[in-house]
Motif scaffolding. Structure first.
Motif, mmCIF file in Angstrom:
data_model
loop_
_atom_site.group_PDB
_atom_site.id
_atom_site.type_symbol
_atom_site.label_atom_id
_atom_site.label_comp_id
_atom_site.label_asym_id
_atom_site.label_seq_id
_atom_site.Cartn_x
_atom_site.Cartn_y
_atom_site.Cartn_z
ATOM 1 N N THR A 47 72.465 76.386 79.946
ATOM 2 C CA THR A 47 72.150 76.431 78.514
ATOM 3 C C THR A 47 73.434 76.445 77.700
ATOM 4 O O THR A 47 73.922 77.515 77.334
ATOM 5 N N ASN A 104 76.048 79.292 77.704
ATOM 6 C CA ASN A 104 75.642 80.685 77.492
ATOM 7 C C ASN A 104 74.649 81.120 78.555
ATOM 8 O O ASN A 104 74.000 80.302 79.194
ATOM 9 N N PHE A 142 68.686 82.937 76.939
ATOM 10 C CA PHE A 142 68.043 83.970 76.142
ATOM 11 C C PHE A 142 66.819 84.502 76.880
ATOM 12 O O PHE A 142 66.535 85.700 76.858
ATOM 13 N N PRO A 187 66.620 76.398 74.198
ATOM 14 C CA PRO A 187 67.502 77.560 74.354
ATOM 15 C C PRO A 187 66.923 78.878 73.824
ATOM 16 O O PRO A 187 67.189 79.931 74.390
ATOM 17 N N TYR A 188 66.118 78.844 72.759
ATOM 18 C CA TYR A 188 65.614 80.088 72.182
ATOM 19 C C TYR A 188 64.099 80.105 72.031
ATOM 20 O O TYR A 188 63.564 80.810 71.170
ATOM 21 N N GLY A 189 63.414 79.357 72.881
ATOM 22 C CA GLY A 189 61.962 79.366 72.817
ATOM 23 C C GLY A 189 61.342 78.671 74.009
ATOM 24 O O GLY A 189 62.002 77.951 74.751
#
Length: 133
Positions: free
Chosen positions: A93, A96, A99, A124-126
């Motif tokens: 990702t 990073n 998440f 990345p965030y869902g």
């Protein structure tokens, strides 16, 4: 052999092949940010026991296209509650740590003869899930 016999055998084989392919559980990881399937994602399939605990049935890794087409010949769906756990901890990702390092999807099978395809769409965030075909 008479033509009617050939058609009867063909129909019987077709029915058998359809029911053999119809049962089961499969999944797919779709990477929305990259527009590709998420390859090499470890996935665990579990079934909920009467006491509320989970029993592991199988483990697999997604293929080059992000799919787990089958969890093996020994896994046959039955009317029950199942959980797919996607281990996203090693999924790349943008440099990073993810998440969502783990995604659990719990679903119910009511028709064991139907195929149950349960994909996840990740970013990345869902993430999102649905019953596919």
């Amino acid at each position: 052999m008479r033509l009617s016999s050939v058609f009867a055998i063909s129909a019987a084989l077709s029915l058998f092949a359809t029911s053999a392919l119809a049962e089961g559980i499969s999944t797919h990881v779709l990477d929305l940010a990259r527009g590709v399937g998420g390859k090499d994602v470890p996935v665990t399939l579990e079934i909920k026991q009467a006491d509320g605990s989970w029993k592991q049935l199988a483990q697999a890794k997604t293929d080059e296209n992000g799919r787990v087409r089958s969890f093996g010949d020994d896994v046959h769906a039955q009317a029950a509650v199942y959980k797919l756990t996607f281990d996203m901890s090693q999924y790349p990702t943008a440099g990073n740590e993810p998440f969502f390092p783990e995604i659990d999807v719990v679903f119910r099978v009511t028709d064991p003869m139907a195929h149950h395809h349960v994909p996840v769409v990740v970013s990345p965030y869902g993430y999102s899930t649905y019953r596919g075909n």
